[in-house]
Write an enzyme that holds these catalytic residues in place. Structure first.
Site, mmCIF file in Angstrom:
data_model
loop_
_atom_site.group_PDB
_atom_site.id
_atom_site.type_symbol
_atom_site.label_atom_id
_atom_site.label_comp_id
_atom_site.label_asym_id
_atom_site.label_seq_id
_atom_site.Cartn_x
_atom_site.Cartn_y
_atom_site.Cartn_z
ATOM 1 N N ASN A 97 72.950 32.874 90.489
ATOM 2 C CA ASN A 97 71.797 32.464 89.680
ATOM 3 C C ASN A 97 71.656 33.265 88.383
ATOM 4 O OD1 ASN A 97 71.132 34.663 91.377
ATOM 5 N ND2 ASN A 97 68.944 34.222 91.201
ATOM 6 N N SER B 198 71.905 35.885 99.685
ATOM 7 C CA SER B 198 71.080 35.305 100.741
ATOM 8 C C SER B 198 70.954 36.242 101.933
ATOM 9 C CB SER B 198 71.688 33.982 101.207
ATOM 10 O OG SER B 198 72.915 34.217 101.886
ATOM 11 N N GLU C 238 69.878 43.274 98.182
ATOM 12 C CA GLU C 238 68.726 42.521 97.670
ATOM 13 C C GLU C 238 68.900 41.086 98.135
ATOM 14 O OE1 GLU C 238 66.511 40.429 94.088
ATOM 15 O OE2 GLU C 238 68.435 41.375 93.654
ATOM 16 N N LEU C 239 68.034 40.670 99.065
ATOM 17 C CA LEU C 239 68.238 39.395 99.728
ATOM 18 C C LEU C 239 67.156 38.398 99.327
ATOM 19 C CD1 LEU C 239 69.222 40.912 103.184
ATOM 20 C CD2 LEU C 239 70.678 40.391 101.223
ATOM 21 N N GLU D 231 63.069 29.986 102.634
ATOM 22 C CA GLU D 231 63.291 30.048 101.191
ATOM 23 C C GLU D 231 63.858 28.720 100.694
ATOM 24 O OE1 GLU D 231 65.053 33.219 97.970
ATOM 25 O OE2 GLU D 231 66.252 32.833 99.760
#
Length: 489
Positions: A160, A237, A258-259, A392
């Site tokens: 992203n 993820s 960092e999920l 999510e």
């Protein structure tokens, strides 16, 4: 000049960057890189193997030994130079990001700015590598607490923000004295390779920074499990995070993960409604909703819910969607499977009782016949256990839940296994001061949209991660401590 020449109608054959050289690696197979706005193949990258992962790690290990001896301030100057080279190529780099990832060009320019800023701030930390001298219980002795680099750091990033997430990790790792191996995500690998193309010009020593390409289950796992890698920093993820956690267990790897997130967006009855609506739109639909800190679920006080939803739905419906090079509000989703996933999420939510306030979904006709297009969807949900509230989404879909008071909003917001980001809109100072004690999230935005800053600290609680990034706390995570007992008897 960089090594990149992305031309319409042509397929660019990219290579990996290992030990200061461009290479196709150990496999003849490649992965195609697609432009999500028109589904055209724009490039190929090598389908890396465990051997390629090992080559990158070995190069980083050999270079790191000498790099660690370079004064930190000099390491910082090199990292700053890389940031300057990136910033000087903002237009070119932004167009590359937009072409492979799909975000609108202005948003891509913003990412380039952040990509450079992460390096600048890391360089500033060069003079902040500090230790301590403690008084010993013994005569003629001091205890020195020293900080040292880990050795070789592995960076695994998401698609992203393929450029910014790379330097968010690369900058502090290098300034701290580590070597670095980046696995560029197979969907958006070109941004990481573009950064590598500037490494030599910046003065980064041969072999210190390597970029390998390929798929996570093969190359990523090999990087994590290899005995050379001492630390793994990953953005992605929850599923991938758990896999990395397992893969790193036998080697006792230091992990910074960092999920995912499921940020609650709380709007109370005394909030500035127009300000809250504007922030909710920005925090949900920027980058087509593909941000881990996005507004993922809205808790609206029953006294203002109707007004808020009327204005929010109107703004969401008015968002422009189109060619990201022309700066619409939203570009395409990054891939076809991502569009399909969003459709499944909405269908399940409706089957569980959600009411559709704005029906978006996949766009497939006319100007949208090619590409991965999707329009915003807004739902109203009465049950906090609805899957769209609990899982999510990572796309332009948002559920709204009405609440009776502040206490109920906090209770429902905390009803999640995620703990990355949260939002609160209120003008009541007492509530604002209560919130950090009551919300179980590592990052809280009060009366503003999302957007963390480089000198703060970005970290998740619960299943949203381990460790954290940015600022002095994030930088310190790239250094390990050593206790030295200095006795002069």
């Amino acid at each position: 000049m960089t090594q990149f020449d992305i031309q319409p109608g042509q397929v660019f054959a990219a290579q990996m960057f290992i030990n200061g050289a461009w290479t196709s690696g150990s496999s003849a197979e490649v992965v195609e890189v697609e432009n999500p706005a028109n589904e055209e193949v724009i490039a190929t990258t090598p389908l890396g193997t465990a051997d390629d992962a090992a080559a990158g790690l070995e190069a980083a290990r050999d270079a790191q030994v000498l790099w660690a001896k370079v004064p930190a301030v000099e390491r910082g100057r090199v990292v700053r130079k890389l940031g300057e080279l990136i910033l000087a190529r903002t237009e070119e780099f932004a167009r590359l990001i937009t072409t492979e990832q799909g975000k609108p060009l202005d948003q891509a320019k913003g990412e380039v700015g952040a990509t450079a800023e992460f390096l600048f701030h890391a360089a500033d930390n060069a003079r902040r590598i500090e230790g301590d001298i403690l008084v010993s219980d013994n005569r003629n002795e001091e205890i020195h607490i020293r900080r040292h680099p880990y050795g070789v750091v592995v960076g695994l990033t998401s698609w992203n923000y393929p450029a910014a997430l790379a330097t968010r990790k690369l900058g502090p790792a290098l300034v701290a004295g580590n070597g670095f191996v980046l696995l560029a995500h197979e969907i958006t690998p070109l941004s990481g390779l573009y950064i590598a193309a500037l490494a030599e010009q910046a003065g980064i020593p041969k072999g210190l920074f390597n970029v390998v390409t390929g798929r996570g289950p093969v190359v990523g796992q090999a990087l994590v499990e290899h005995p050379i890698s001492a630390m793994v920093t990953m953005t992605g993820s929850n599923r991938a995070g758990r896999e990395i956690f397992r893969a790193g267990a036998d080697g006792m790897k230091v992990l910074r993960l960092e999920l995912g997130g499921k940020a609650p967006f709380i709007v109370l009855e005394d909030a500035d409604i127009d300000k809250a609506v504007e922030a909710a739109v920005v925090a949900r639909f920027t980058n087509c909703g593909q941000i881990c800190t996005c507004n993922e679920r809205m808790y609206l006080h029953q006294d203002i819910a109707d007004e808020f939803l009327e204005k929010f739905v109107a703004k969401a419906a008015a968002l422009t969607i189109g060619d990201p090079m022309t700066n619409p509000d939203m570009g395409p989703k990054v891939s076809g499977p991502e569009v399909d996933k969003i459709g499944s999420i909405v269908a399940a939510a409706v089957a569980e009782g959600a009411e559709v306030l704005l029906e978006g979904g996949a766009l497939t006709e006319g100007a949208y016949a090619k590409g991965h297009w999707i329009a915003p969807t807004v739902l109203e949900v009465k049950d906090n256990s609805n899957s769209v509230v609990q899982n999510e989404v990572f796309g332009p879909v948002v559920p709204a839940v009405r609440v009776g008071d502040f206490v109920e909003a906090l209770k429902l917001a905390n009803d999640t296994h995620f703990g990355l980001s949260a939002y609160l809109f209120t003008q009541n100072h007492r509530r604002i001061m209560q919130t950090p004690y009551a919300l179980n999230f590592g990052e809280i935005y009060v009366n503003r949209a999302n957007g963390e800053q480089v000198h703060a600290f970005h970290n998740g609680w619960g299943q949203s991660g381990l460790g954290g990034e940015d600022g002095k706390y994030g930088f310190d995570g790239y250094l390990r401590k050593q206790s030295l007992y200095m006795n002069w008897d």
